[in-house]
Design a protein around this motif. Structure first.
Motif, PDB file in Angstrom:
ATOM      1  N   PHE A   1      -5.613 -44.008 -23.344  1.00 30.21           N
ATOM      2  CA  PHE A   1      -5.729 -42.556 -23.204  1.00 30.21           C
ATOM      3  C   PHE A   1      -7.180 -42.143 -22.984  1.00 30.21           C
ATOM      4  CE2 PHE A   1      -6.381 -38.385 -25.300  1.00 30.21           C
ATOM      5  CZ  PHE A   1      -5.630 -37.606 -24.431  1.00 30.21           C
ATOM      6  N   MET A   2      -8.097 -42.707 -23.760  1.00 28.65           N
ATOM      7  CA  MET A   2      -9.502 -42.353 -23.630  1.00 28.65           C
ATOM      8  C   MET A   2     -10.060 -42.771 -22.265  1.00 28.65           C
ATOM      9  SD  MET A   2     -10.475 -40.617 -26.164  1.00 28.65           S
ATOM     10  CE  MET A   2     -12.192 -40.628 -25.705  1.00 28.65           C
ATOM     11  N   ILE A   3      -9.684 -43.947 -21.786  1.00 31.49           N
ATOM     12  CA  ILE A   3     -10.153 -44.397 -20.471  1.00 31.49           C
ATOM     13  C   ILE A   3      -9.622 -43.477 -19.380  1.00 31.49           C
ATOM     14  CG2 ILE A   3     -10.006 -46.267 -18.782  1.00 31.49           C
ATOM     15  CD1 ILE A   3      -9.944 -48.235 -21.118  1.00 31.49           C
ATOM     16  N   TYR A   4      -8.350 -43.095 -19.509  1.00 29.15           N
ATOM     17  CA  TYR A   4      -7.738 -42.204 -18.517  1.00 29.15           C
ATOM     18  C   TYR A   4      -8.416 -40.839 -18.518  1.00 29.15           C
ATOM     19  CZ  TYR A   4      -4.010 -39.958 -15.825  1.00 29.15           C
ATOM     20  OH  TYR A   4      -3.314 -39.285 -14.865  1.00 29.15           O
ATOM     21  N   ILE A   5      -8.689 -40.301 -19.699  1.00 28.62           N
ATOM     22  CA  ILE A   5      -9.321 -38.981 -19.801  1.00 28.62           C
ATOM     23  C   ILE A   5     -10.760 -39.023 -19.298  1.00 28.62           C
ATOM     24  CG2 ILE A   5     -10.075 -37.188 -21.414  1.00 28.62           C
ATOM     25  CD1 ILE A   5      -7.065 -37.259 -20.784  1.00 28.62           C
ATOM     26  N   MET A   6     -11.432 -40.154 -19.442  1.00 32.21           N
ATOM     27  CA  MET A   6     -12.814 -40.282 -18.972  1.00 32.21           C
ATOM     28  C   MET A   6     -12.924 -40.118 -17.460  1.00 32.21           C
ATOM     29  SD  MET A   6     -14.176 -43.404 -21.403  1.00 32.21           S
ATOM     30  CE  MET A   6     -15.622 -43.705 -20.396  1.00 32.21           C
ATOM     31  N   THR A   7     -11.830 -40.327 -16.747  1.00 34.41           N
ATOM     32  CA  THR A   7     -11.869 -40.155 -15.284  1.00 34.41           C
ATOM     33  C   THR A   7     -12.111 -38.701 -14.891  1.00 34.41           C
ATOM     34  OG1 THR A   7      -9.442 -39.868 -15.159  1.00 34.41           O
ATOM     35  CG2 THR A   7     -10.319 -42.099 -14.947  1.00 34.41           C
ATOM     36  N   ILE A   8     -11.886 -37.764 -15.818  1.00 31.49           N
ATOM     37  CA  ILE A   8     -12.161 -36.354 -15.533  1.00 31.49           C
ATOM     38  C   ILE A   8     -13.643 -36.154 -15.211  1.00 31.49           C
ATOM     39  CG2 ILE A   8     -12.130 -34.002 -16.486  1.00 31.49           C
ATOM     40  CD1 ILE A   8      -9.765 -34.819 -18.197  1.00 31.49           C
ATOM     41  N   ALA A   9     -14.493 -36.963 -15.854  1.00 30.65           N
ATOM     42  CA  ALA A   9     -15.939 -36.813 -15.689  1.00 30.65           C
ATOM     43  C   ALA A   9     -16.447 -37.397 -14.370  1.00 30.65           C
ATOM     44  CB  ALA A   9     -16.672 -37.469 -16.854  1.00 30.65           C
ATOM     45  N   VAL A  10     -15.599 -38.103 -13.627  1.00 29.28           N
ATOM     46  CA  VAL A  10     -16.028 -38.713 -12.364  1.00 29.28           C
ATOM     47  C   VAL A  10     -15.853 -37.703 -11.238  1.00 29.28           C
ATOM     48  CG1 VAL A  10     -15.703 -40.621 -10.753  1.00 29.28           C
ATOM     49  CG2 VAL A  10     -15.312 -40.973 -13.211  1.00 29.28           C
ATOM     50  N   PRO A  11     -16.924 -37.265 -10.583  1.00 30.83           N
ATOM     51  CA  PRO A  11     -16.801 -36.289  -9.492  1.00 30.83           C
ATOM     52  C   PRO A  11     -16.027 -36.874  -8.307  1.00 30.83           C
ATOM     53  CG  PRO A  11     -19.088 -36.493 -10.230  1.00 30.83           C
ATOM     54  CD  PRO A  11     -18.327 -37.619 -10.846  1.00 30.83           C
ATOM     55  N   TRP A  12     -15.297 -35.998  -7.621  1.00 35.82           N
ATOM     56  CA  TRP A  12     -14.511 -36.444  -6.472  1.00 35.82           C
ATOM     57  C   TRP A  12     -15.395 -37.038  -5.379  1.00 35.82           C
ATOM     58  CZ3 TRP A  12     -13.696 -33.747  -1.503  1.00 35.82           C
ATOM     59  CH2 TRP A  12     -12.739 -34.385  -0.702  1.00 35.82           C
ATOM     60  N   GLN A  13     -16.621 -36.534  -5.256  1.00 38.54           N
ATOM     61  CA  GLN A  13     -17.530 -37.024  -4.217  1.00 38.54           C
ATOM     62  C   GLN A  13     -17.855 -38.506  -4.389  1.00 38.54           C
ATOM     63  OE1 GLN A  13     -17.865 -34.285  -5.926  1.00 38.54           O
ATOM     64  NE2 GLN A  13     -17.925 -32.602  -4.451  1.00 38.54           N
ATOM     65  N   VAL A  14     -17.732 -39.031  -5.626  1.00 37.60           N
ATOM     66  CA  VAL A  14     -18.056 -40.434  -5.893  1.00 37.60           C
ATOM     67  C   VAL A  14     -17.053 -41.365  -5.220  1.00 37.60           C
ATOM     68  CG1 VAL A  14     -18.248 -42.176  -7.714  1.00 37.60           C
ATOM     69  CG2 VAL A  14     -19.241 -39.899  -8.043  1.00 37.60           C
ATOM     70  N   TYR A  15     -15.764 -41.005  -5.295  1.00 38.14           N
ATOM     71  CA  TYR A  15     -14.738 -41.890  -4.723  1.00 38.14           C
ATOM     72  C   TYR A  15     -14.093 -41.310  -3.467  1.00 38.14           C
ATOM     73  CZ  TYR A  15     -11.716 -38.778  -7.500  1.00 38.14           C
ATOM     74  OH  TYR A  15     -11.092 -37.683  -8.040  1.00 38.14           O
ATOM     75  N   MET A  16     -14.723 -40.315  -2.875  1.00 32.48           N
ATOM     76  CA  MET A  16     -14.173 -39.673  -1.688  1.00 32.48           C
ATOM     77  C   MET A  16     -14.050 -40.648  -0.521  1.00 32.48           C
ATOM     78  SD  MET A  16     -15.632 -36.288   0.256  1.00 32.48           S
ATOM     79  CE  MET A  16     -17.243 -37.047   0.500  1.00 32.48           C
ATOM     80  N   VAL A  17     -15.101 -41.434  -0.259  1.00 37.30           N
ATOM     81  CA  VAL A  17     -15.090 -42.360   0.886  1.00 37.30           C
ATOM     82  C   VAL A  17     -14.090 -43.494   0.689  1.00 37.30           C
ATOM     83  CG1 VAL A  17     -16.469 -43.973   2.241  1.00 37.30           C
ATOM     84  CG2 VAL A  17     -17.437 -41.761   1.571  1.00 37.30           C
ATOM     85  N   PRO A  18     -14.103 -44.215  -0.459  1.00 35.07           N
ATOM     86  CA  PRO A  18     -13.083 -45.267  -0.639  1.00 35.07           C
ATOM     87  C   PRO A  18     -11.654 -44.728  -0.635  1.00 35.07           C
ATOM     88  CG  PRO A  18     -14.385 -44.956  -2.641  1.00 35.07           C
ATOM     89  CD  PRO A  18     -15.079 -44.214  -1.562  1.00 35.07           C
ATOM     90  N   GLN A  19     -11.479 -43.507  -1.149  1.00 36.61           N
ATOM     91  CA  GLN A  19     -10.147 -42.901  -1.120  1.00 36.61           C
ATOM     92  C   GLN A  19      -9.697 -42.640   0.318  1.00 36.61           C
ATOM     93  OE1 GLN A  19      -9.468 -38.675  -2.377  1.00 36.61           O
ATOM     94  NE2 GLN A  19      -8.289 -39.608  -4.028  1.00 36.61           N
ATOM     95  N   TYR A  20     -10.623 -42.167   1.137  1.00 31.57           N
ATOM     96  CA  TYR A  20     -10.293 -41.915   2.544  1.00 31.57           C
ATOM     97  C   TYR A  20      -9.965 -43.227   3.265  1.00 31.57           C
ATOM     98  CZ  TYR A  20     -10.549 -40.135   7.301  1.00 31.57           C
ATOM     99  OH  TYR A  20     -10.247 -39.804   8.598  1.00 31.57           O
ATOM    100  N   LYS A  21     -10.715 -44.283   2.974  1.00 30.13           N
ATOM    101  CA  LYS A  21     -10.439 -45.589   3.596  1.00 30.13           C
ATOM    102  C   LYS A  21      -9.063 -46.099   3.187  1.00 30.13           C
ATOM    103  CE  LYS A  21     -15.168 -47.243   4.309  1.00 30.13           C
ATOM    104  NZ  LYS A  21     -16.142 -48.329   4.017  1.00 30.13           N
ATOM    105  N   LEU A  22      -8.703 -45.879   1.920  1.00 32.97           N
ATOM    106  CA  LEU A  22      -7.388 -46.310   1.440  1.00 32.97           C
ATOM    107  C   LEU A  22      -6.278 -45.530   2.144  1.00 32.97           C
ATOM    108  CD1 LEU A  22      -5.598 -47.908  -0.504  1.00 32.97           C
ATOM    109  CD2 LEU A  22      -5.959 -46.091  -2.199  1.00 32.97           C
TER     110      LEU A  22
END
Length: 280
Positions: free
Chosen positions: A113-134
């Motif tokens: 639960f704590m690991i999952y909730i910690m993803t809230i703190a990750v800005p979308w801009q950080v994983y925007m490019v890998p997400q687009y590639k996926l």
């Protein structure tokens, strides 16, 4: 005398508090009032000073004209489709995950639960490019399905519902299990009916975010017939940048669904915000 003075001071503080809140609400509503007023004016009167809040001859034709300039209606229905589907899916996934984290006991529950909730703190801009590639690899760019799948899961929704579920007594669940209800039955017939406030909170926040989302549709949707209302508004603003009355009319129309949603669920929304953080 001391008690009467305390009562007077308390009343004065209450009056001052409400006065400040009313003033802040007024300040926040002024831009919306100006938007509505400007949408009903002819172009030369939009920036007139002093401001004429109620036009002598309201230009209702502005609201008719905006649909003829760019395909706003297409964007409106695309946004409605995406928003309703994503909100419904987020409600299902968040409530199921929240029930597991709040009421089921399994190894590593709190850590996961704590690991999952910690993803809230990750800005979308950080994983925007890998997400687009996926999404490109899966062939889901320029499709509504790609946007729906990306937004189906929300850590914020899980957190809100889990915190609310923690406040529901375990005795109710034990009684339901004794009566023969499965875990899915408890979730559907017990937990959800008792969770209307937090469900309303999740629906309003999800609906508002999805309806106002601009960057996602702008990046992933290239076909005009698949674009959302926010991207269509950008197109409208680009093509008719000097037609401020029409731009304000289009913005007012785009705001309506969110206002309607909030009006219907505001009672539960306030209650949900007030009770969500009680249990840790």
């Amino acid at each position: 005398m001391a008690n009467s003075r305390k009562k007077i001071n308390k009343r004065i503080k209450t009056v001052l508090l409400y006065a400040v809140l009313i003033f802040m609400a007024f300040i926040m509503l002024v831009p919306f009032a100006w938007m509505i007023s400007a949408s009903l004016k002819i172009e030369k009167d939009v920036f007139s000073f002093p401001i004429i809040w109620i036009p002598e001859v309201p230009q209702w034709s502005n609201y008719k004209e905006i649909w003829q300039k760019v395909p706003l209606l297409t964007g409106f229905f695309n946004s409605l489709k995406l928003t309703v589907l994503v909100t419904l899916l987020q409600f299902i996934t968040s409530s199921l995950a929240a029930y597991a984290f709040a009421k089921l006991k399994f190894k590593g529950r709190n850590v996961i639960f704590m690991i999952y909730i910690m993803t809230i703190a990750v800005p979308w801009q950080v994983y925007m490019v890998p997400q687009y590639k996926l999404m490109t690899l899966l062939g889901l760019t320029d499709s509504h399905l790609g946007l729906i799948l990306m937004h189906t899961f929300t850590a914020t929704g899980v957190f809100l519902m889990r915190q609310f579920f923690m406040g529901i007594p375990e005795e109710l669940l034990e009684a339901a299990r004794i009566d023969g209800l499965s875990e899915y039955g408890i979730w559907a017939k017990l937990m959800l009916p008792l969770s209307k406030p937090v469900i309303a909170t999740l629906c309003i926040t999800s609906f508002t975010f999805e309806w106002n989302d601009f960057m996602g549709p702008l990046i992933y949707l290239s076909s005009t017939n698949k674009r959302t209302i926010q991207v269509m508004l950008r197109m409208f603003n680009t093509q008719y940048s000097s037609s401020y009355a029409l731009i304000m009319a289009a913005a007012a129309v785009a705001l309506l669904p969110v206002l309607i949603m909030f009006m219907f669920l505001q009672k539960y929304f306030v209650e949900g915000i007030a009770t969500t953080g009680i249990k840790g």
